[in-house]
Motif scaffolding. Structure first.
Motif, PDB file in Angstrom:
ATOM      1  N   PRO A 162      -4.062   1.026  -9.689  1.00  0.00           N
ATOM      2  CA  PRO A 162      -4.319   2.073  -9.305  1.00  0.00           C
ATOM      3  C   PRO A 162      -5.781   2.038 -10.137  1.00  0.00           C
ATOM      4  CG  PRO A 162      -3.713   1.225 -12.136  1.00  0.00           C
ATOM      5  CD  PRO A 162      -3.726  -0.250 -11.120  1.00  0.00           C
ATOM      6  N   ASN A 163      -5.972   3.698  -9.201  1.00  0.00           N
ATOM      7  CA  ASN A 163      -7.311   4.453  -9.273  1.00  0.00           C
ATOM      8  C   ASN A 163      -8.360   3.241  -8.685  1.00  0.00           C
ATOM      9  OD1 ASN A 163      -5.871   6.446 -10.766  1.00  0.00           O
ATOM     10  ND2 ASN A 163      -5.474   5.481 -12.371  1.00  0.00           N
ATOM     11  N   ALA A 215       0.580  -1.122  -0.196  1.00  0.00           N
ATOM     12  CA  ALA A 215      -0.140  -0.191   0.148  1.00  0.00           C
ATOM     13  C   ALA A 215       0.743   1.112   0.261  1.00  0.00           C
ATOM     14  CB  ALA A 215      -0.937  -0.094   1.491  1.00  0.00           C
ATOM     15  N   LEU A 216       1.706   1.170   0.990  1.00  0.00           N
ATOM     16  CA  LEU A 216       3.219   2.334   0.665  1.00  0.00           C
ATOM     17  C   LEU A 216       3.603   2.712  -0.529  1.00  0.00           C
ATOM     18  CD1 LEU A 216       3.791   4.208   3.329  1.00  0.00           C
ATOM     19  CD2 LEU A 216       5.921   2.871   3.204  1.00  0.00           C
ATOM     20  N   GLY A 217       3.853   1.660  -1.307  1.00  0.00           N
ATOM     21  CA  GLY A 217       4.211   1.165  -2.726  1.00  0.00           C
ATOM     22  C   GLY A 217       3.275   1.946  -3.524  1.00  0.00           C
ATOM     23  N   VAL A 218       2.176   2.630  -3.286  1.00  0.00           N
ATOM     24  CA  VAL A 218       1.041   2.759  -4.192  1.00  0.00           C
ATOM     25  C   VAL A 218       2.018   4.437  -4.933  1.00  0.00           C
ATOM     26  CG1 VAL A 218      -1.546   3.064  -5.201  1.00  0.00           C
ATOM     27  CG2 VAL A 218      -0.525   1.336  -4.315  1.00  0.00           C
ATOM     28  N   PHE A 219       1.964   4.167  -6.731  1.00  0.00           N
ATOM     29  CA  PHE A 219       2.307   5.772  -6.446  1.00  0.00           C
ATOM     30  C   PHE A 219       0.891   6.079  -6.731  1.00  0.00           C
ATOM     31  CE2 PHE A 219       3.208   9.323  -9.629  1.00  0.00           C
ATOM     32  CZ  PHE A 219       4.000   9.744  -9.228  1.00  0.00           C
ATOM     33  N   GLY A 220       1.046   7.737  -6.211  1.00  0.00           N
ATOM     34  CA  GLY A 220      -0.786   8.205  -6.499  1.00  0.00           C
ATOM     35  C   GLY A 220      -1.894   7.894  -6.030  1.00  0.00           C
ATOM     36  N   SER A 221      -2.794   7.415  -7.219  1.00  0.00           N
ATOM     37  CA  SER A 221      -4.202   6.781  -6.028  1.00  0.00           C
ATOM     38  C   SER A 221      -3.901   5.792  -6.697  1.00  0.00           C
ATOM     39  CB  SER A 221      -5.183   8.051  -6.974  1.00  0.00           C
ATOM     40  OG  SER A 221      -5.426   9.377  -6.444  1.00  0.00           O
ATOM     41  N   VAL A 258      -6.034   3.605  -0.841  1.00  0.00           N
ATOM     42  CA  VAL A 258      -5.199   5.125  -0.929  1.00  0.00           C
ATOM     43  C   VAL A 258      -5.348   5.354  -0.981  1.00  0.00           C
ATOM     44  CG1 VAL A 258      -3.293   3.303   0.912  1.00  0.00           C
ATOM     45  CG2 VAL A 258      -3.235   3.535  -1.871  1.00  0.00           C
ATOM     46  N   TRP A 259      -6.088   6.487  -1.518  1.00  0.00           N
ATOM     47  CA  TRP A 259      -6.309   7.427  -2.374  1.00  0.00           C
ATOM     48  C   TRP A 259      -6.492   8.076  -1.049  1.00  0.00           C
ATOM     49  CZ3 TRP A 259      -9.774   9.027  -6.956  1.00  0.00           C
ATOM     50  CH2 TRP A 259      -9.399   8.865  -7.952  1.00  0.00           C
ATOM     51  N   GLU A 260      -5.993   9.711  -1.211  1.00  0.00           N
ATOM     52  CA  GLU A 260      -5.253  10.691  -0.034  1.00  0.00           C
ATOM     53  C   GLU A 260      -7.086  10.775   0.450  1.00  0.00           C
ATOM     54  OE1 GLU A 260      -3.433  13.960  -2.007  1.00  0.00           O
ATOM     55  OE2 GLU A 260      -1.574  13.514  -1.680  1.00  0.00           O
ATOM     56  N   HIS A 261      -8.424  11.013  -0.010  1.00  0.00           N
ATOM     57  CA  HIS A 261      -9.290  10.959   0.590  1.00  0.00           C
ATOM     58  C   HIS A 261      -9.595   9.954   1.848  1.00  0.00           C
ATOM     59  CE1 HIS A 261     -11.694   8.946  -3.127  1.00  0.00           C
ATOM     60  NE2 HIS A 261     -11.724   7.803  -1.580  1.00  0.00           N
ATOM     61  N   ASP A 276       1.962   6.480   8.640  1.00  0.00           N
ATOM     62  CA  ASP A 276       0.542   6.418  10.512  1.00  0.00           C
ATOM     63  C   ASP A 276      -0.406   5.924   9.597  1.00  0.00           C
ATOM     64  OD1 ASP A 276       3.214   7.394  10.655  1.00  0.00           O
ATOM     65  OD2 ASP A 276       2.612   9.353  11.812  1.00  0.00           O
ATOM     66  N   TYR A 277      -1.122   6.164   9.013  1.00  0.00           N
ATOM     67  CA  TYR A 277      -3.022   5.875   7.902  1.00  0.00           C
ATOM     68  C   TYR A 277      -2.489   3.702   8.109  1.00  0.00           C
ATOM     69  CZ  TYR A 277      -6.165   4.445   4.548  1.00  0.00           C
ATOM     70  OH  TYR A 277      -7.308   4.166   4.009  1.00  0.00           O
ATOM     71  N   LEU A 278      -0.897   3.314   7.110  1.00  0.00           N
ATOM     72  CA  LEU A 278      -1.342   2.120   6.765  1.00  0.00           C
ATOM     73  C   LEU A 278      -1.386   1.174   8.823  1.00  0.00           C
ATOM     74  CD1 LEU A 278       0.580   2.013   3.822  1.00  0.00           C
ATOM     75  CD2 LEU A 278      -2.287   1.720   3.882  1.00  0.00           C
ATOM     76  N   ALA A 279      -0.005   1.721   8.976  1.00  0.00           N
ATOM     77  CA  ALA A 279       0.027   1.490  10.745  1.00  0.00           C
ATOM     78  C   ALA A 279      -1.270   1.229  11.661  1.00  0.00           C
ATOM     79  CB  ALA A 279       0.678   1.858  11.606  1.00  0.00           C
ATOM     80  N   ALA A 280      -2.474   1.890  11.172  1.00  0.00           N
ATOM     81  CA  ALA A 280      -3.724   1.564  12.274  1.00  0.00           C
ATOM     82  C   ALA A 280      -4.102   1.029  11.137  1.00  0.00           C
ATOM     83  CB  ALA A 280      -4.231   3.074  12.224  1.00  0.00           C
TER      84      ALA A 280
END
Ligand code: MN3
Length: 229
Positions: free
Chosen positions: A173-174, A148-154, A191-194, A206-210
């Motif tokens: 992606p997307n 998940a950390l490695g996804v570039f962008g959304s 892992v979209w920023e929204h 930090d989000y992924l650790a949660a």
């Protein structure tokens, strides 16, 4: 199974002037299975409310708009549409991929999250498959996080079943759905920023650790047993 489509009665005036009733379907937003603040402190209530009521609703509305002129397709489940993406009319393919994908992905997402007190661990056949495939539940969670950390962008990180019922972990992606690749999704991390920006800003790690604190393992374990049956 993961989305509900409610029948909507449409009344049209027939050639003879009589009211003709036909049944069409519209895609609808599934209710969140818990309160907006149920995933606190890992995901905040405001993020959940906007994510479900605004973002997911927009995917549903845009999918309905895109398919409004095609009664046959609009009565097909969104999962079936995504499975047959390549055979859809070219003019509708992008809308189904993006809006239909968004609808299906989020419908599954809400089911796979739960308050931390109910999160638990993978059990039964899924626990054994995770151990065989990844070594242990901890190693699986580490691999999920780094994917998940490695996804570039959304995009999303997905745990899915392939055609041979093997567990596969990967990023798309997307709003691309694993269904369109012939896989069956078990668990997705958005892992979209929204999905995290209000609380975590740029701190995706930090989000992924949660996330592991709020995965609904009972649901994911039952889903696995249903899909491999
Ligand atoms: Mn989202």
């Amino acid at each position: 199974m993961i989305t509900r489509r409610d029948a909507v009665k449409l009344t049209t005036i027939g050639a003879a002037g009589a009211a003709v009733s036909r049944t069409a379907t519209a895609y609808t937003l599934p209710k969140l299975p818990y309160a907006y603040d149920a995933l606190e402190p890992y995901i905040d209530a405001q993020t959940m409310q906007i994510h479900h009521d605004k973002h997911h609703q927009a995917y549903v509305d845009n999918l309905n708009k895109a398919l409004a002129g095609d009664p046959a397709l609009s009565q097909t489940s969104v999962e079936d549409l995504l499975r047959r993406l390549d055979s859809l009319p070219a003019a509708l393919r992008t809308a189904v991929r993006n809006q239909g994908g968004g609808h299906a992905n989020h419908s599954l997402l809400w089911q796979t999250l739960t308050p931390a007190s109910k999160s638990g661990k993978a059990s039964g056949q899924l626990a054994r498959a995770i151990d065989q495939t990844f070594g242990s539940q901890q190693k699986f969670e580490d691999a999920l996080k780094s994917t998940a950390l490695g996804v570039f962008g959304s995009g999303w990180a997905w745990l899915s079943l392939d055609a041979e019922n093997r567990l596969v972990l990967g990023a798309l992606p997307n709003q691309d759905s694993p269904l369109s690749a012939g896989h069956r999704p078990l668990l997705g991390i958005d892992v979209w920023e929204h999905a995290y920006y209000l609380k975590y800003q740029n701190r995706r790690a930090d989000y992924l650790a949660a996330i592991p604190h709020i995965i609904h393992w009972d649901y994911v374990s039952s889903r696995y047993e249903e899909l491999v049956r």
